[in-house]
Design an enzyme around this catalytic site. Structure first.
Site, PDB file in Angstrom:
ATOM      1  N   GLY A 106      50.018  55.651  31.336  1.00 18.82           N
ATOM      2  CA  GLY A 106      49.793  54.680  32.421  1.00 18.82           C
ATOM      3  C   GLY A 106      48.265  53.830  32.146  1.00 18.82           C
ATOM      4  N   ARG A 160      55.441  48.297  33.133  1.00 20.11           N
ATOM      5  CA  ARG A 160      54.356  48.402  32.656  1.00 20.11           C
ATOM      6  C   ARG A 160      53.561  47.134  31.862  1.00 20.11           C
ATOM      7  NH1 ARG A 160      53.335  53.910  32.507  1.00 20.11           N
ATOM      8  NH2 ARG A 160      54.936  55.384  31.975  1.00 20.11           N
ATOM      9  N   ASP A 203      46.121  59.203  42.961  1.00 22.79           N
ATOM     10  CA  ASP A 203      47.062  59.317  44.165  1.00 22.79           C
ATOM     11  C   ASP A 203      46.454  60.506  44.982  1.00 22.79           C
ATOM     12  OD1 ASP A 203      49.111  59.792  45.938  1.00 22.79           O
ATOM     13  OD2 ASP A 203      50.153  58.051  44.786  1.00 22.79           O
ATOM     14  N   ASP A 257      53.961  52.054  35.957  1.00 28.41           N
ATOM     15  CA  ASP A 257      55.416  51.943  35.872  1.00 28.41           C
ATOM     16  C   ASP A 257      56.017  52.347  37.039  1.00 28.41           C
ATOM     17  OD1 ASP A 257      54.754  54.662  35.365  1.00 28.41           O
ATOM     18  OD2 ASP A 257      56.936  55.008  35.420  1.00 28.41           O
ATOM     19  N   GLU A 310      41.838  56.874  33.780  1.00 23.75           N
ATOM     20  CA  GLU A 310      43.150  57.060  34.264  1.00 23.75           C
ATOM     21  C   GLU A 310      43.683  55.654  35.039  1.00 23.75           C
ATOM     22  OE1 GLU A 310      46.116  58.067  34.308  1.00 23.75           O
ATOM     23  OE2 GLU A 310      46.461  60.036  35.541  1.00 23.75           O
TER      24      GLU A 310
HETATM   25  P1  IMP Z   1      48.163  62.226  41.708  1.00 25.31           P
HETATM   26  O1  IMP Z   1      48.310  63.613  40.857  1.00 25.31           O
HETATM   27  O2  IMP Z   1      49.111  62.603  42.959  1.00 25.31           O
HETATM   28  O3  IMP Z   1      46.889  61.927  41.945  1.00 25.31           O
HETATM   29  O4  IMP Z   1      49.201  61.497  40.953  1.00 25.31           O
HETATM   30  C1  IMP Z   1      48.554  60.332  39.756  1.00 25.31           C
HETATM   31  C2  IMP Z   1      49.707  59.721  38.876  1.00 25.31           C
HETATM   32  O5  IMP Z   1      50.800  59.410  39.945  1.00 25.31           O
HETATM   33  C3  IMP Z   1      49.416  58.874  38.264  1.00 25.31           C
HETATM   34  O6  IMP Z   1      48.688  58.892  36.894  1.00 25.31           O
HETATM   35  C4  IMP Z   1      50.558  57.791  38.273  1.00 25.31           C
HETATM   36  O7  IMP Z   1      51.096  58.163  37.039  1.00 25.31           O
HETATM   37  C5  IMP Z   1      51.316  58.388  39.358  1.00 25.31           C
HETATM   38  N1  IMP Z   1      51.318  57.315  40.463  1.00 25.31           N
HETATM   39  C6  IMP Z   1      50.501  57.527  41.556  1.00 25.31           C
HETATM   40  N2  IMP Z   1      50.738  56.291  42.545  1.00 25.31           N
HETATM   41  C7  IMP Z   1      51.314  55.570  41.705  1.00 25.31           C
HETATM   42  C8  IMP Z   1      51.841  54.103  42.094  1.00 25.31           C
HETATM   43  O8  IMP Z   1      51.738  53.520  43.125  1.00 25.31           O
HETATM   44  N3  IMP Z   1      52.466  53.515  40.944  1.00 25.31           N
HETATM   45  C9  IMP Z   1      52.694  53.830  39.829  1.00 25.31           C
HETATM   46  N4  IMP Z   1      52.295  55.477  39.558  1.00 25.31           N
HETATM   47  C10 IMP Z   1      51.715  56.145  40.406  1.00 25.31           C
HETATM   48 MG    MG Z   2      49.464  58.562  34.940  1.00 26.24          MG
END
Ligand code: IMP
Ligand code: MG
Length: 182
Positions: A49, A172, A108, A166, A104
């Site tokens: 990403g 992407r 999220d 993505d 990164e």
């Molecule tokens: P976390 O562990 O919940 O913080 O997730 C982070 C990962 O989720 C990121 O590296 C992304 O790959 C994916 N992700 C979270 N939100 C989005 C979004 O809105 N669009 C695309 N990928 C997302």
């Molecule tokens: Mg990612």
């Protein structure tokens, strides 16, 4: 009328233009340039990403002799958790005693980033670990003590694509960032 596109099976509307993104990326690079000029940092970009953000951020870094490397996250079955557990794969450089900037795409819940930071510090012996993400969703964060040092933009808790990010591996290549409409 709002510009919309379809990626895979969902519709998205324009959220941030390529020009707006570049402005934010330059501003965050400038902060890193000032803060870390004497820190001899190694940038660690998390594929897939972050690849476009990493390229644009890194070309705006003016710190002499700085380095970049790329890692992936590998999933494995955790013993304690029902969810997916992901750790770093492909880091060939030693980061012992080094100051690391993780690049990164988006934070999220923060679970992924918290794990990467802990692995770099506790297992791999990094000195300082800084986080630079293109986007963060402050309303989605679950790891309350996660320090996000260099965030290019904060966004609402909506799903977005483009500029490296993505939806089911699609989208992407889009130069702008788009937000899901339904
Ligand atoms: P976390 O562990 O919940 O913080 O997730 C982070 C990962 O989720 C990121 O590296 C992304 O790959 C994916 N992700 C979270 N939100 C989005 C979004 O809105 N669009 C695309 N990928 C997302
Ligand atoms: Mg990612």
């Amino acid at each position: 009328m709002d510009k919309t596109i379809k990626v895979s099976d969902r519709n998205f509307k324009l959220y941030l233009t390529a020009a707006q993104i570049q402005e934010k990326v330059k501003a965050v690079a400038e902060r890193i340039n000032q803060d870390l000029v004497d820190k001899d940092p190694i940038f660690v970009a998390v594929l897939n990403g972050s690849f476009i953000y990493a390229a644009d951020l890194f070309r705006n870094i003016t710190i002499p002799d700085c380095e970049i490397t790329f890692v992936r996250l590998k999933s494995y079955a955790g013993t304690q958790t029902t969810g997916e557990v992901r750790t770093i794969a492909g880091l060939n450089e030693s980061v012992v005693g080094r100051n690391v900037v993780i690049i990164e795409d988006i934070v999220d819940s923060g679970y992924t980033m918290a794990r990467i930071v802990r692995r770099l510090k506790e297992d791999l012996g990094a000195n300082e670990v800084y986080v630079s993400c293109l986007l963060s969703k402050p309303n989605a964060i679950k790891v309350k003590d996660l320090k996000l040092d260099y965030v290019a933009m904060e966004i609402p808790n909506d799903f977005i694509v483009g500029y490296g990010l993505d939806y089911n591996e699609k989208g992407r290549n889009l130069p702008d960032i788009w937000v899901v409409t339904e």
